[in-house]
Motif scaffolding. Sequence first.
Motif, PDB file in Angstrom:
ATOM      1  N   ILE A   1      33.140  43.775  34.868  1.00  0.00           N
ATOM      2  CA  ILE A   1      32.144  44.046  35.910  1.00  0.00           C
ATOM      3  C   ILE A   1      31.946  45.566  36.058  1.00  0.00           C
ATOM      4  O   ILE A   1      30.827  46.065  36.111  1.00  0.00           O
ATOM      5  N   GLY A   2      33.057  46.276  36.076  1.00  0.00           N
ATOM      6  CA  GLY A   2      32.970  47.743  36.142  1.00  0.00           C
ATOM      7  C   GLY A   2      32.231  48.309  34.950  1.00  0.00           C
ATOM      8  O   GLY A   2      31.439  49.250  35.076  1.00  0.00           O
ATOM      9  N   LYS A   3      32.474  47.711  33.804  1.00  0.00           N
ATOM     10  CA  LYS A   3      31.814  48.189  32.583  1.00  0.00           C
ATOM     11  C   LYS A   3      30.300  47.988  32.684  1.00  0.00           C
ATOM     12  O   LYS A   3      29.515  48.841  32.253  1.00  0.00           O
ATOM     13  N   ALA A   4      29.910  46.854  33.286  1.00  0.00           N
ATOM     14  CA  ALA A   4      28.476  46.596  33.454  1.00  0.00           C
ATOM     15  C   ALA A   4      27.849  47.665  34.349  1.00  0.00           C
ATOM     16  O   ALA A   4      26.767  48.197  34.059  1.00  0.00           O
ATOM     17  N   VAL A   5      28.569  47.996  35.440  1.00  0.00           N
ATOM     18  CA  VAL A   5      28.066  49.032  36.351  1.00  0.00           C
ATOM     19  C   VAL A   5      27.953  50.359  35.613  1.00  0.00           C
ATOM     20  O   VAL A   5      26.920  51.040  35.665  1.00  0.00           O
ATOM     21  N   LEU A   6      29.007  50.730  34.909  1.00  0.00           N
ATOM     22  CA  LEU A   6      29.012  52.005  34.186  1.00  0.00           C
ATOM     23  C   LEU A   6      27.879  52.045  33.173  1.00  0.00           C
ATOM     24  O   LEU A   6      27.151  53.037  33.061  1.00  0.00           O
ATOM     25  N   SER A   7      27.743  50.943  32.440  1.00  0.00           N
ATOM     26  CA  SER A   7      26.700  50.886  31.414  1.00  0.00           C
ATOM     27  C   SER A   7      25.322  51.059  32.045  1.00  0.00           C
ATOM     28  O   SER A   7      24.474  51.791  31.541  1.00  0.00           O
ATOM     29  N   GLY A   8      25.116  50.387  33.196  1.00  0.00           N
ATOM     30  CA  GLY A   8      23.823  50.503  33.875  1.00  0.00           C
ATOM     31  C   GLY A   8      23.568  51.898  34.402  1.00  0.00           C
ATOM     32  O   GLY A   8      22.487  52.461  34.210  1.00  0.00           O
ATOM     33  N   VAL A   9      24.588  52.487  35.035  1.00  0.00           N
ATOM     34  CA  VAL A   9      24.408  53.825  35.602  1.00  0.00           C
ATOM     35  C   VAL A   9      24.173  54.849  34.496  1.00  0.00           C
ATOM     36  O   VAL A   9      23.278  55.688  34.579  1.00  0.00           O
TER      37      VAL A   9
END
Lengths: 286, 358
Positions: free
Chosen positions: A62-70
């Motif tokens: 989930i954190g990776k998804a956020v990082l990838s999006g940001v």
Amino acid sequence: MTFRQRHLALPVAAAIVAGCLAPLAVLVAFSFYEVEDFELVPAFSFRAWGELAFSSTDWFLIGKAVLSGVATTVFTAILGYPVALALTRLAASGKGLAVIVLLTPLYTGEIVRIYAWRIVLGGEGLVNTLLQGVGLIDEPLKFLLFSPFTIALVLTYNNLPFMVLAIWVSAEMVDRRLIEAARDLGARPIDAFFRVIFPLTTPGLAAGSLTVFALSAGEMLTPSLLGGTSGSTAMALVDNLFGTAFDWPLASALALALLATLFLVASAMAGLLLRLKGARAVVGRV
Amino acid sequence: MEKRTEPALSPLLLAMRGIVKTFGRSTAVDGIDLDVPERAFLTLLGPSGCGKTTVLRMIAGFETPDAGDMRLDNTPLADVPPERRPVNTVFQSYALFPHLTVNDNVAFSLKLRGGVVDIAARVRRALDAVHMADFGDRYPHQLSGGQQQRVAVARSIIAEPRLLLLDEPLSALDRKMRGHLQIELKALQRRLGIAFVYVTHDQEEAFALSDIVVVMNKGRIAQKADPQTIYSRPADSFVADFIGNSTLVEGRIRERHGDRATIATALGDVTAPAADGLAAGDAAMLVIRPELLSTRGEGVATFTGSVGNSVFQGERSMIEAEVAGVSLRFAAEAPLAAGTPVALWLDADRSFITRIAA
């Protein structure tokens, strides 16, 4: 907007809300179900939520998804501004052509583009062959394909048109005389950008950021097919849980957790951008 | 650098020589020479499309001349970007920054400079100068057109430019507000001692404000003179037509004697002061301003005809008399009925014979 015009929006609004809320309700219900002998059984069990809460893998993804999006949002914004501002200076005919050029990659379809990237970035691909040919490198660059770099590059490339379009529309609405006024008052072009153009285009930046963030944070194909060992995503895990693993409760809980997290980050981003003075001057009167 | 030898009272501030600017196939400015002395209030006057705004934009640095030389304080301006010219502009649309308060708009140029310590005090003084000191915390959209205009002026004078450019700054305002602000602008210019270059298509505004009026036509300067001279001795028929309500009567010079000439027109022969260079045989234009025609006079009337149109304008009426196929405009106290016979006396000594514009 008059009373009657508002009513015209009602059916669509209702459809959007229903189309969004109904599946969500189903997900919420499923997340409390149990699976017995490969069958989904209605229940009120916290098994899935408990498992999710203590799964470091799930939260990492989930954190990776956020990082990838940001990260994709930031990259597309930095690259998108110069392009969008250049577009505003084109003649009307040039603008039409520019939009077509800008959007053409989107028409090719994701799978086609992904395999094209493999050809371009692979060990014997276009870039490596070229760099070896001119003698800049001896060995093929390994990080070009199947690496975090690849994911960042391709996500940025895929999402750039949305960011450019959003900033461009906003930039077109900035009165050119304001830029002249800034220059007249002693602003170098870079000062005029940061003091006038950027503040007045934050609504476009916000719209572009929300779009790009949503598209890139939830992206699954590009990381899976181009990211190699770093290509695991929360989305792929949800897909796997719904499919092969047949753990719909956990899949539902993970999907909901991912959705909630992305929603919070996106709201924070939009809130931050629209709080800027420039956005308030454009969108709502201060 | 060469020592300048201009008279002490009006040293040259800005010198433009042979300036040409084309946009695509159209020539906006066609080789003009223009001098702006220190402390002058100079107005570029002309119809839309005459090139006046382009001249202003070249001085500001927003357009680059295709040919010609431009110097400010004897320093060439060619390679100086707008932000480094000691010139500020009041834009036609004011161009106030919508996301900044009045204070921040006015402080914009000082903040960019860095190292200016008394910004707040200077903003206050600039706003005081335009009677806007109480509006510092407002945003532009919270101000009326006249107030926005004042803020735009304050913003442009705070950095103490050598030259202030004003691009039709009053054109968006109603007549009364325009009158107020004309008086204020003129007073401000005198007080600051900054040279103003003002662009307008309104000849009354130009006359009311200017020391020097430059009338432009098709990218060239038709005449450059003080307002009285422009009004009473227009350099050609374009200037005469553009300024005021004069009747222009075409004719041919019959005789030239000194400053005066006799012109043969449809109205008959008229002897009046004439433009330099007009000689017997030249085609020319007799310029009759409305106030030079009177329905009362001594001896034989200069023209006789009948009343055509009458337009009531308040304190006076503008009347057209049909004389030998020419509509002669003159002012009267009240409108006259169409068809009334009318006798007119011309103050020929104050009328003028001028060139026909190219």
